[in-house]
Design a protein around this motif. Structure first.
Motif, mmCIF file in Angstrom:
data_model
loop_
_atom_site.group_PDB
_atom_site.id
_atom_site.type_symbol
_atom_site.label_atom_id
_atom_site.label_comp_id
_atom_site.label_asym_id
_atom_site.label_seq_id
_atom_site.Cartn_x
_atom_site.Cartn_y
_atom_site.Cartn_z
ATOM 1 N N ALA A 114 0.845 -1.192 0.000
ATOM 2 C CA ALA A 114 0.000 0.000 0.000
ATOM 3 C C ALA A 114 0.873 1.232 0.000
ATOM 4 C CB ALA A 114 -0.920 0.003 1.216
ATOM 5 N N GLY A 115 0.330 2.353 -0.566
ATOM 6 C CA GLY A 115 1.076 3.597 -0.645
ATOM 7 C C GLY A 115 1.238 4.038 -2.081
ATOM 8 N N GLN A 137 2.864 4.473 -5.602
ATOM 9 C CA GLN A 137 3.773 3.704 -6.444
ATOM 10 C C GLN A 137 3.912 4.432 -7.779
ATOM 11 O OE1 GLN A 137 2.596 -0.413 -6.684
ATOM 12 N NE2 GLN A 137 2.002 -0.468 -4.503
ATOM 13 N N SER A 158 -4.748 -0.284 1.127
ATOM 14 C CA SER A 158 -4.860 -1.601 1.769
ATOM 15 C C SER A 158 -6.222 -2.201 1.475
ATOM 16 C CB SER A 158 -4.674 -1.462 3.277
ATOM 17 O OG SER A 158 -3.413 -0.905 3.591
ATOM 18 N N THR A 205 -3.024 -6.027 9.591
ATOM 19 C CA THR A 205 -2.571 -6.024 8.195
ATOM 20 C C THR A 205 -3.607 -6.720 7.324
ATOM 21 O OG1 THR A 205 -1.335 -8.072 8.576
ATOM 22 C CG2 THR A 205 -0.114 -6.016 8.797
ATOM 23 N N ASP A 206 -3.517 -6.418 5.990
ATOM 24 C CA ASP A 206 -4.405 -7.105 5.049
ATOM 25 C C ASP A 206 -3.751 -8.395 4.586
ATOM 26 O OD1 ASP A 206 -2.478 -6.402 3.206
ATOM 27 O OD2 ASP A 206 -3.683 -4.805 2.279
ATOM 28 N N ASN A 238 -0.025 -5.607 4.207
ATOM 29 C CA ASN A 238 -0.026 -4.147 4.291
ATOM 30 C C ASN A 238 -0.775 -3.689 5.543
ATOM 31 O OD1 ASN A 238 1.147 -3.645 1.585
ATOM 32 N ND2 ASN A 238 -0.753 -4.640 0.898
ATOM 33 N N PRO A 239 -0.275 -2.638 6.231
ATOM 34 C CA PRO A 239 -0.967 -2.135 7.418
ATOM 35 C C PRO A 239 -2.329 -1.557 7.062
ATOM 36 C CG PRO A 239 0.808 -0.657 6.784
ATOM 37 C CD PRO A 239 0.959 -1.867 5.927
ATOM 38 N N SER A 266 0.217 3.208 10.518
ATOM 39 C CA SER A 266 1.088 2.032 10.387
ATOM 40 C C SER A 266 0.355 0.754 10.744
ATOM 41 C CB SER A 266 2.318 2.190 11.276
ATOM 42 O OG SER A 266 1.944 2.187 12.644
#
Length: 334
Positions: A1-2, A4, A24, A55-56, A60-61, A95
């Motif tokens: 996640a995030g 890219q 996520s 997390t998933d 990912n958080p 997070s």
């Protein structure tokens, strides 16, 4: 996640940049961040406080997931940013982490525990609940207390069972790690009361044991006071009674008249009392006490043998002396 990014390059053309934000997916897993086994002192916050991460499926958080932290049994109290109690909720941050601000352990030595639970659209997350267990040790030594109170004691005989004094923390837990000595002294005592035997003992496993303590003065309302070195708060025992030991002698409580006329009853008749070895009155009924002439000769008239009453006192009523003028000494025996 995030965020890219990607760059496309074609010969003869300027490169083209592409960016995308990956988010996520649904929460899937709950796992501990902080250690799940802790050690702390009774009644004090443990460190670090429990924390978990959501997390998933891709690891990912996941932010914004509500995690419920619950004290199991009597395991103290939790706190979050808004309050405290046995149950608090915390939302995961960016997070994916949720942490209580503090976990104050219970006041009893043993083990305390807290569990963290979280759910997603499909129900409880994998790994939920996460269990945190704390070993609760005593807090620092704070005070003494009598494990066994003195009960009725017989004059001149060692106290039984032995007096034991414990060292405890502010919550009442035995502090087995305390090393020092405890000294006993009399608190309240009748006039003439003194404490005999070994009055200072070392502390072993949090307990000082005193064998062979002796009191010789009979009376009620005795107390013992225990003090420690290194100093902590002292302790006072409950009140107890010291009773006389077995009768061992007679004592005059009323002297006969200083002068007497031959053949005439004494104007002041004597009385004697049973006492133990230490001079304590002994309350014993029906013990015969006999009067006789020890020095001076003549004859002693009247009832010369009288039984003691329940108070241990024998009172004569009609003693008289017959004989020549002179000094006489009477002897009383039982």
């Amino acid at each position: 996640a995030g965020v890219q990014s990607a760059i496309a390059v074609v010969s003869g053309f300027e490169p083209a940049a592409f960016t995308a934000t990956a988010v996520s997916q649904s929460p899937a897993t709950l796992a501990s961040v902080s250690p799940t086994t802790l050690v702390g002192q009774a009644g004090q916050p443990v460190s670090p406080p429990p924390s978990v991460r959501v997390t998933d499926a891709g690891g990912n958080p996941v932010p914004g997931v509500t995690v419920t932290f619950t004290v199991r049994g009597s395991g103290g109290q939790l706190a979050n940013r808004t309050g405290a109690g046995s149950v608090v909720t915390v939302a995961t941050d960016g997070s994916g982490t949720a942490a209580v601000t503090s976990w104050t352990l219970g006041t009893t030595v043993g083990t305390d525990s807290v569990e963290a639970r979280a759910s997603g659209p499909a129900g409880p997350l994998a790994g939920s609940p996460v269990l945190f267990v704390a070993v609760v040790l005593p807090a620092p030594a704070a005070q003494l207390w009598f494990l066994g109170q003195p009960t009725t004691v017989v004059a001149g005989q060692p106290m039984a069972p032995s007096v034991r004094v414990g060292v405890r923390d502010q919550n009442g837990n035995l502090v087995s790690t305390y090393t020092g000595t405890v000294t006993l002294a009399l608190g309240n005592a009748p006039p003439g009361g003194t404490l005999g035997g070994t009055t200072t003992a070392g502390v072993v496993g949090g307990i000082a044991t005193f064998g062979g303590l002796i009191l010789t003065r009979a009376g009620a309302g005795y107390t013992l006071v225990a003090s420690a070195q290194p100093p902590i708060a002292p302790a006072t025992s409950e009140s107890f009674t010291v009773t006389a030991s077995a009768a061992a002698r007679l004592a005059l409580v009323v002297q006969p008249a200083d002068t007497a006329i031959s053949g005439v009853k004494f104007t002041r008749q004597p009385a004697v009392r049973l006492e133990d070895t230490f001079g304590n009155p002994v309350s014993q009924v029906a013990v015969p006490a006999t009067a006789s002439i020890e020095i001076g000769g003549g004859s002693l008239g009247g009832t010369v043998t009288v039984a003691t009453l329940a108070t241990g006192v024998a009172s004569y009523t009609d003693l008289s002396l017959t004989g020549l003028p002179g000094l006489r000494t009477l002897l009383f025996s039982a």
